[in-house]
Motif scaffolding. Structure first.
Motif, PDB file in Angstrom:
ATOM      1  N   CYS A  25       0.635  -7.064   7.580  1.00 53.05           N
ATOM      2  CA  CYS A  25      -0.287  -6.710   6.806  1.00 53.05           C
ATOM      3  C   CYS A  25      -1.542  -7.788   6.926  1.00 53.05           C
ATOM      4  N   THR A  26      -2.363  -7.391   6.832  1.00 52.65           N
ATOM      5  CA  THR A  26      -3.753  -8.357   6.996  1.00 52.65           C
ATOM      6  C   THR A  26      -4.351  -8.667   5.549  1.00 52.65           C
ATOM      7  N   GLU A  27      -4.000  -7.684   4.594  1.00 49.02           N
ATOM      8  CA  GLU A  27      -4.447  -7.904   3.231  1.00 49.02           C
ATOM      9  C   GLU A  27      -3.277  -8.356   2.178  1.00 49.02           C
ATOM     10  N   CYS A  57      -0.009  -4.184   1.665  1.00 46.92           N
ATOM     11  CA  CYS A  57      -0.681  -3.861   0.975  1.00 46.92           C
ATOM     12  C   CYS A  57      -0.885  -1.845   1.063  1.00 46.92           C
ATOM     13  N   ASN A  58      -0.381  -1.679   2.057  1.00 44.53           N
ATOM     14  CA  ASN A  58      -0.639  -0.054   2.329  1.00 44.53           C
ATOM     15  C   ASN A  58      -2.013   0.352   2.387  1.00 44.53           C
ATOM     16  N   ALA A  59      -2.686  -0.383   2.522  1.00 39.13           N
ATOM     17  CA  ALA A  59      -4.191   0.098   2.826  1.00 39.13           C
ATOM     18  C   ALA A  59      -5.069  -0.319   3.982  1.00 39.13           C
ATOM     19  N   CYS A  60      -4.642  -1.658   4.356  1.00 39.47           N
ATOM     20  CA  CYS A  60      -5.441  -2.123   5.669  1.00 39.47           C
ATOM     21  C   CYS A  60      -4.971  -1.303   6.931  1.00 39.47           C
ATOM     22  N   CYS A  93      -1.272  -1.510   8.063  1.00 39.48           N
ATOM     23  CA  CYS A  93      -0.203  -0.688   7.416  1.00 39.48           C
ATOM     24  C   CYS A  93      -0.331   0.566   7.373  1.00 39.48           C
TER      25      CYS A  93
END
Ligand SMILES: [Zn+2]
Length: 439
Positions: A79-81, A90-93, A96
């Motif tokens: 995960c990068t965020e 984060c489940n958004a980057c 993910c």
């Protein structure tokens, strides 16, 4: 590089139809993993401390979250965020989202059950591991059912595990730890996944149902939890099948097509009658089972399972609280287990095993249980003190007329012979009693 996501299970086609709910409700963060708190906590701590190992071995029964946890670990590591003070992805980057979709190039899932050749291991793992990740921090290999690899495949894998490239993370998962070479096991950090506790699984099912606007009767959830034996995948698949009726409130009646009403009541009724020495009630219960078309083999197994519960509850009373059972059944367990001695309980379990063995041969399916009921209720009421109180010295043995229709168990005879010194004149009668018992 093929990504074998979602092809990793040997499931039958019927199961496959009902896997959608399992996939859509797969936990997307560590906090949503059900019933594996100790593993989630350790992994989270390692992620935060930067001490994640290069190779993990996830061991435990099927369908309880090994692959899910492996994907979460992959997600969190790439995960990068991710926040500095959290292990959660984060489940958004982009990373993910790709891992969530199963399209991440750097997360490679392999089903060893269907790719056992050494060439596949070389091509898919060993060679691939030497290249840096395409765009993520780590290249993650998730090898499901790793015990299925061939010996030469293990040898090839071992070399990489001995000197893993810095950017590589291996997560091996298996249901059969004993089939893995020690050399592989010793190179990995091992985590043992447990079956999911009844309460946690039940709450999880209720949560999934309510997220879809459906409520389930407690007995339906209990039944699903019992039937799935701590396996989340099976439980969710059953829930999905039950929900396929389209009803917004699922009752035991509406779920009966999939979860036939269990014989729990009859199991408790028969056991209680036997324990209380109520022959007539016991025989009536068996007749009822016969009339209703119950399968006697299954019913006998249910009785054995119930008696086992009594046995464990005797030793560990708090065990009852962990069971997904109706309150009335739990009450019966408490009452029965406290009114039976351990010895008698074990004898009763053995009697059911005997009946079970006879069931396969008898032309009358109800007969073995009827014999059991009569024998167990007439010789020695289980909850009362033993019938075979030793006779005082010199006392006359019961006459032939007083001998009950069903002979007392042989152990009673032994006890009589050992404990009761008899006058010489009583010898012949004693022999005839022993003969009668043997007959
Ligand atoms: Zn992310």
């Amino acid at each position: 590089m093929a990504n074998f996501l979602y092809t990793t299970r040997t499931i039958n086609s019927k199961d496959f139809v009902y896997m959608a709910l399992y996939h859509t409700h797969r936990p997307q963060d560590f906090g949503s993993v059900v019933g594996q708190e100790h593993i989630v906590k350790t992994l989270s701590n390692q992620i935060l401390a930067g001490t994640v190992a290069h190779a993990y071995l996830f061991f435990g029964p099927r369908g309880i979250g090994k692959t899910t946890t492996a994907r979460l670990l992959a997600k969190s590591m790439n995960c990068t965020e991710r926040k500095k003070d959290s292990a959660e992805p984060c489940n958004a980057c982009a990373s993910c989202l790709e891992i969530g979709r199963g399209s991440a190039l750097d997360v490679i899932e392999i089903d060893a059950a269907s790719h056992t050749g050494v060439d596949n291991v070389r091509e898919n793992i060993i060679d691939n591991a030497q290249f840096r990740p395409t765009k993520s921090a780590y290249k993650v290999f998730i090898i499901d059912e790793v015990h299925m690899l061939s010996t030469s495949a293990f040898n090839a894998l071992l070399k990489t595990l001995e000197e893993p490239p810095q950017h590589v993370l291996f997560i091996l998962a298996t249901t059969e730890l004993h089939k893995l070479p020690d050399t592989i096991v010793s190179r990995c950090q091992r985590f043992t996944f447990s079956k999911i506790p009844s309460d946690a699984l039940k709450a999880h099912l209720a949560h999934i149902a309510s997220s879809l606007g459906v409520t389930c009767e407690e007995s339906v959830l209990n039944h699903i939890v019992q039937k799935s034996e701590g396996c989340a995948r099976d439980a969710i698949s059953l829930l999905e099948q039950v929900m396929a009726t389209g009803e917004k409130h699922i009752t035991a009646a509406s779920a009966a097509f999939l979860l036939p009403p269990s014989a729990a009541e009859e199991v408790v009724a028969l056991t209680t009658a036997i324990v209380h020495g109520e022959t007539h009630t016991a025989l009536q219960t068996i007749q009822h089972l016969y009339d209703q078309g119950f399968q006697f083999l299954q019913f006998t197994d249910d009785c054995i399972a119930f008696l086992r519960t009594l046995l464990i509850a005797q030793v560990t009373p708090q065990y009852i609280d962990t069971l997904a059972l109706e309150a009335a059944t739990k009450k019966s367990i408490t009452e029965l287990s406290s009114s039976l001695t351990q010895k008698k309980l074990i004898a009763l379990i053995e009697a059911f095993f005997d009946a079970r063995a006879q069931l396969r041969q008898t032309p009358m399916p109800q007969l073995p249980l009827e014999i059991l009921a009569v024998a167990q209720t007439q010789t020695d009421p289980m909850s009362a003190s033993p019938v075979s109180t030793p006779l005082p010295p010199g006392a006359a043995l019961p006459t032939q007329k007083a001998i009950p229709a069903t002979p007392p168990p042989a152990t009673d005879t032994v006890q009589m012979e050992e404990n009761t010194p008899l006058p010489a004149s009583e010898e012949p009668k004693k022999q005839s009693l022993a003969k009668k018992v043997k007959a």
